[in-house]
Design a protein around this motif. Sequence first.
Motif, PDB file in Angstrom:
ATOM      1  N   ASN A  19      31.273 -16.931  41.731  1.00  0.00           N
ATOM      2  CA  ASN A  19      32.444 -16.319  41.102  1.00  0.00           C
ATOM      3  C   ASN A  19      33.411 -15.849  42.185  1.00  0.00           C
ATOM      4  O   ASN A  19      33.952 -14.759  42.119  1.00  0.00           O
ATOM      5  CB  ASN A  19      32.019 -15.139  40.221  1.00  0.00           C
ATOM      6  CG  ASN A  19      33.151 -14.632  39.371  1.00  0.00           C
ATOM      7  OD1 ASN A  19      34.012 -15.388  38.953  1.00  0.00           O
ATOM      8  ND2 ASN A  19      33.161 -13.347  39.105  1.00  0.00           N
ATOM      9  N   VAL A  20      33.625 -16.699  43.183  1.00  0.00           N
ATOM     10  CA  VAL A  20      34.407 -16.321  44.358  1.00  0.00           C
ATOM     11  C   VAL A  20      35.892 -16.536  44.100  1.00  0.00           C
ATOM     12  O   VAL A  20      36.298 -17.531  43.510  1.00  0.00           O
ATOM     13  CB  VAL A  20      33.957 -17.130  45.597  1.00  0.00           C
ATOM     14  CG1 VAL A  20      34.760 -16.776  46.812  1.00  0.00           C
ATOM     15  CG2 VAL A  20      32.485 -16.887  45.857  1.00  0.00           C
ATOM     16  N   VAL A  21      36.702 -15.597  44.564  1.00  0.00           N
ATOM     17  CA  VAL A  21      38.150 -15.678  44.446  1.00  0.00           C
ATOM     18  C   VAL A  21      38.684 -16.795  45.342  1.00  0.00           C
ATOM     19  O   VAL A  21      38.203 -16.979  46.465  1.00  0.00           O
ATOM     20  CB  VAL A  21      38.780 -14.326  44.860  1.00  0.00           C
ATOM     21  CG1 VAL A  21      40.278 -14.424  44.986  1.00  0.00           C
ATOM     22  CG2 VAL A  21      38.391 -13.254  43.887  1.00  0.00           C
ATOM     23  N   TYR A  22      39.684 -17.501  44.864  1.00  0.00           N
ATOM     24  CA  TYR A  22      40.331 -18.569  45.621  1.00  0.00           C
ATOM     25  C   TYR A  22      40.894 -18.006  46.924  1.00  0.00           C
ATOM     26  O   TYR A  22      41.560 -16.974  46.919  1.00  0.00           O
ATOM     27  CB  TYR A  22      41.443 -19.187  44.761  1.00  0.00           C
ATOM     28  CG  TYR A  22      42.260 -20.233  45.460  1.00  0.00           C
ATOM     29  CD1 TYR A  22      41.719 -21.479  45.751  1.00  0.00           C
ATOM     30  CD2 TYR A  22      43.569 -19.979  45.828  1.00  0.00           C
ATOM     31  CE1 TYR A  22      42.459 -22.452  46.389  1.00  0.00           C
ATOM     32  CE2 TYR A  22      44.331 -20.946  46.464  1.00  0.00           C
ATOM     33  CZ  TYR A  22      43.765 -22.177  46.742  1.00  0.00           C
ATOM     34  OH  TYR A  22      44.511 -23.139  47.376  1.00  0.00           O
ATOM     35  N   ILE A  23      40.618 -18.666  48.032  1.00  0.00           N
ATOM     36  CA  ILE A  23      41.007 -18.272  49.398  1.00  0.00           C
ATOM     37  C   ILE A  23      40.823 -16.760  49.631  1.00  0.00           C
ATOM     38  O   ILE A  23      41.705 -16.064  50.125  1.00  0.00           O
ATOM     39  CB  ILE A  23      42.430 -18.755  49.805  1.00  0.00           C
ATOM     40  CG1 ILE A  23      43.511 -18.319  48.830  1.00  0.00           C
ATOM     41  CG2 ILE A  23      42.439 -20.242  50.037  1.00  0.00           C
ATOM     42  CD1 ILE A  23      44.933 -18.676  49.279  1.00  0.00           C
ATOM     43  N   GLY A  24      39.633 -16.299  49.283  1.00  0.00           N
ATOM     44  CA  GLY A  24      39.309 -14.881  49.354  1.00  0.00           C
ATOM     45  C   GLY A  24      39.453 -14.260  50.731  1.00  0.00           C
ATOM     46  O   GLY A  24      39.907 -13.128  50.847  1.00  0.00           O
ATOM     47  N   GLU A  25      39.064 -14.981  51.773  1.00  0.00           N
ATOM     48  CA  GLU A  25      39.178 -14.421  53.129  1.00  0.00           C
ATOM     49  C   GLU A  25      40.638 -14.161  53.491  1.00  0.00           C
ATOM     50  O   GLU A  25      40.966 -13.148  54.096  1.00  0.00           O
ATOM     51  CB  GLU A  25      38.522 -15.343  54.158  1.00  0.00           C
ATOM     52  CG  GLU A  25      37.006 -15.391  54.058  1.00  0.00           C
ATOM     53  CD  GLU A  25      36.355 -14.026  54.233  1.00  0.00           C
ATOM     54  OE1 GLU A  25      36.776 -13.255  55.133  1.00  0.00           O
ATOM     55  OE2 GLU A  25      35.429 -13.714  53.464  1.00  0.00           O
ATOM     56  N   ARG A  26      41.508 -15.075  53.103  1.00  0.00           N
ATOM     57  CA  ARG A  26      42.933 -14.884  53.371  1.00  0.00           C
ATOM     58  C   ARG A  26      43.471 -13.717  52.545  1.00  0.00           C
ATOM     59  O   ARG A  26      44.294 -12.928  53.026  1.00  0.00           O
ATOM     60  CB  ARG A  26      43.716 -16.160  53.080  1.00  0.00           C
ATOM     61  CG  ARG A  26      45.174 -16.012  53.499  1.00  0.00           C
ATOM     62  CD  ARG A  26      45.884 -17.309  53.653  1.00  0.00           C
ATOM     63  NE  ARG A  26      46.062 -17.986  52.376  1.00  0.00           N
ATOM     64  CZ  ARG A  26      46.686 -19.147  52.242  1.00  0.00           C
ATOM     65  NH1 ARG A  26      47.153 -19.778  53.300  1.00  0.00           N
ATOM     66  NH2 ARG A  26      46.819 -19.694  51.065  1.00  0.00           N
TER      67      ARG A  26
END
Length: 57
Positions: A19-26
Amino acid sequence: MKNALLVIDVQNGMFQEGNVVYIGERLLQTVKDLIGKARSTETSIFFIQHNAPAGKP
Protein backbone atom coordinates in the motif's frame (compact mmCIF):
# COMPACT_ATOMS: atom_id res chain seq x y z
CA MET A 1 -0.46 38.47 4.68
CA LYS A 2 0.29 35.57 7.00
CA ASN A 3 1.62 32.25 5.62
CA ALA A 4 1.45 28.73 7.03
CA LEU A 5 2.43 25.22 5.97
CA LEU A 6 -0.13 22.43 6.35
CA VAL A 7 1.17 18.85 6.42
CA ILE A 8 -1.86 16.57 6.18
CA ASP A 9 -1.83 12.80 6.82
CA VAL A 10 1.83 12.02 6.08
CA GLN A 11 2.01 8.87 8.20
CA ASN A 12 3.66 5.46 8.40
CA GLY A 13 0.55 3.83 6.93
CA MET A 14 1.35 5.46 3.60
CA PHE A 15 4.43 3.28 3.30
CA GLN A 16 3.19 -0.17 4.32
CA GLU A 17 4.08 -3.03 2.02
CA GLY A 18 1.41 -3.49 -0.61
CA ASN A 19 0.00 0.00 0.00
CA VAL A 20 2.93 2.28 -0.83
CA VAL A 21 2.41 5.87 -1.96
CA TYR A 22 3.53 6.71 -5.50
CA ILE A 23 7.12 8.08 -5.47
CA GLY A 24 7.00 8.09 -1.68
CA GLU A 25 10.70 8.83 -1.14
CA ARG A 26 10.44 11.96 -3.25
CA LEU A 27 7.28 12.96 -1.37
CA LEU A 28 9.08 12.63 1.97
CA GLN A 29 12.05 14.67 0.74
CA THR A 30 9.75 17.40 -0.56
CA VAL A 31 7.85 17.57 2.75
CA LYS A 32 11.16 17.65 4.66
CA ASP A 33 12.43 20.50 2.44
CA LEU A 34 9.22 22.48 2.88
CA ILE A 35 9.33 22.05 6.67
CA GLY A 36 12.94 23.24 6.70
CA LYS A 37 12.07 26.33 4.66
CA ALA A 38 9.07 27.09 6.86
CA ARG A 39 11.17 26.80 10.01
CA SER A 40 13.92 29.02 8.59
CA THR A 41 11.38 31.77 7.89
CA GLU A 42 9.46 31.24 11.16
CA THR A 43 6.38 30.23 9.19
CA SER A 44 3.74 28.40 11.24
CA ILE A 45 3.53 24.65 10.55
CA PHE A 46 0.38 22.62 11.24
CA PHE A 47 0.49 18.81 11.21
CA ILE A 48 -2.94 17.20 10.69
CA GLN A 49 -3.30 13.47 11.32
CA HIS A 50 -6.28 11.23 10.64
CA ASN A 51 -6.63 8.59 13.35
CA ALA A 52 -8.20 5.28 12.40
CA PRO A 53 -8.19 1.99 14.28
CA ALA A 54 -5.09 -0.22 13.96
CA GLY A 55 -4.91 -1.96 10.58
CA LYS A 56 -7.09 0.59 8.82
CA PRO A 57 -5.64 3.01 6.27
